[in-house]
Design a protein around this motif. Sequence first.
Motif, mmCIF file in Angstrom:
data_model
loop_
_atom_site.group_PDB
_atom_site.id
_atom_site.type_symbol
_atom_site.label_atom_id
_atom_site.label_comp_id
_atom_site.label_asym_id
_atom_site.label_seq_id
_atom_site.Cartn_x
_atom_site.Cartn_y
_atom_site.Cartn_z
ATOM 1 N N VAL A 1 -4.232 10.517 -4.411
ATOM 2 C CA VAL A 1 -4.483 9.076 -4.555
ATOM 3 C C VAL A 1 -3.189 8.389 -5.006
ATOM 4 O O VAL A 1 -2.844 7.307 -4.525
ATOM 5 C CB VAL A 1 -5.634 8.832 -5.557
ATOM 6 N N PHE A 2 -2.474 9.036 -5.932
ATOM 7 C CA PHE A 2 -1.196 8.484 -6.384
ATOM 8 C C PHE A 2 -0.209 8.402 -5.218
ATOM 9 O O PHE A 2 0.483 7.390 -5.059
ATOM 10 C CB PHE A 2 -0.620 9.347 -7.512
ATOM 11 N N LEU A 3 -0.135 9.447 -4.398
ATOM 12 C CA LEU A 3 0.770 9.423 -3.241
ATOM 13 C C LEU A 3 0.396 8.309 -2.262
ATOM 14 O O LEU A 3 1.279 7.624 -1.725
ATOM 15 C CB LEU A 3 0.756 10.769 -2.524
ATOM 16 N N ASN A 4 -0.905 8.126 -2.036
ATOM 17 C CA ASN A 4 -1.360 7.032 -1.167
ATOM 18 C C ASN A 4 -0.887 5.689 -1.694
ATOM 19 O O ASN A 4 -0.359 4.866 -0.953
ATOM 20 C CB ASN A 4 -2.883 7.029 -1.078
ATOM 21 N N ASN A 5 -1.111 5.466 -2.992
ATOM 22 C CA ASN A 5 -0.716 4.188 -3.589
ATOM 23 C C ASN A 5 0.796 4.001 -3.570
ATOM 24 O O ASN A 5 1.286 2.900 -3.337
ATOM 25 C CB ASN A 5 -1.249 4.086 -5.013
ATOM 26 N N LEU A 6 1.541 5.078 -3.804
ATOM 27 C CA LEU A 6 2.990 4.993 -3.795
ATOM 28 C C LEU A 6 3.516 4.647 -2.398
ATOM 29 O O LEU A 6 4.380 3.780 -2.245
ATOM 30 C CB LEU A 6 3.600 6.314 -4.273
ATOM 31 N N ILE A 7 2.984 5.289 -1.378
ATOM 32 C CA ILE A 7 3.423 5.011 -0.005
ATOM 33 C C ILE A 7 3.051 3.582 0.394
ATOM 34 O O ILE A 7 3.859 2.865 0.997
ATOM 35 C CB ILE A 7 2.840 6.048 0.969
ATOM 36 N N ASN A 8 1.854 3.138 0.047
ATOM 37 C CA ASN A 8 1.458 1.757 0.347
ATOM 38 C C ASN A 8 2.374 0.765 -0.356
ATOM 39 O O ASN A 8 2.771 -0.254 0.217
ATOM 40 C CB ASN A 8 0.007 1.514 -0.056
ATOM 41 N N PHE A 9 2.715 1.043 -1.620
ATOM 42 C CA PHE A 9 3.609 0.170 -2.369
ATOM 43 C C PHE A 9 4.976 0.093 -1.699
ATOM 44 O O PHE A 9 5.543 -0.991 -1.551
ATOM 45 C CB PHE A 9 3.742 0.679 -3.808
ATOM 46 N N LEU A 10 5.517 1.225 -1.279
ATOM 47 C CA LEU A 10 6.833 1.237 -0.640
ATOM 48 C C LEU A 10 6.826 0.487 0.686
ATOM 49 O O LEU A 10 7.787 -0.217 1.020
ATOM 50 C CB LEU A 10 7.306 2.678 -0.441
ATOM 51 N N ILE A 11 5.747 0.610 1.440
ATOM 52 C CA ILE A 11 5.642 -0.117 2.712
ATOM 53 C C ILE A 11 5.598 -1.624 2.459
ATOM 54 O O ILE A 11 6.295 -2.404 3.118
ATOM 55 C CB ILE A 11 4.410 0.361 3.507
#
Length: 109
Positions: A43-53
Amino acid sequence: MPPIGLLVKGIHFSDLYINLSRTRYPSLQAAQAAGVPTINYGVFLNNLINFLIVTAVLFVVVKQVNRLRRPKEAAPTTKPCPYCCSDIPLAAIRCPHCTSLLEVEGAGE
């Protein structure tokens, strides 16, 4: 996230977790249903990737807006004095700083 899912061959980041008990569970949902403590790093990785995009897209948009709002270059209104290098008006025939007589453009014709 579908393009990133294609790149990693169908791994769903939200299903990634670390099981803190010694019992194995087939999925995160099964572990949560059993009440097992887990660390849900997917879930953290999902949120991190969405934030970077989102930040990359915002950066490009702001950069383009600033480029469009940049003022246009105005025609020069001054020129340097060839003797003292001070800025003087284009129409000046004498430098106000060093009082040198300047050549007027187009006067020698």
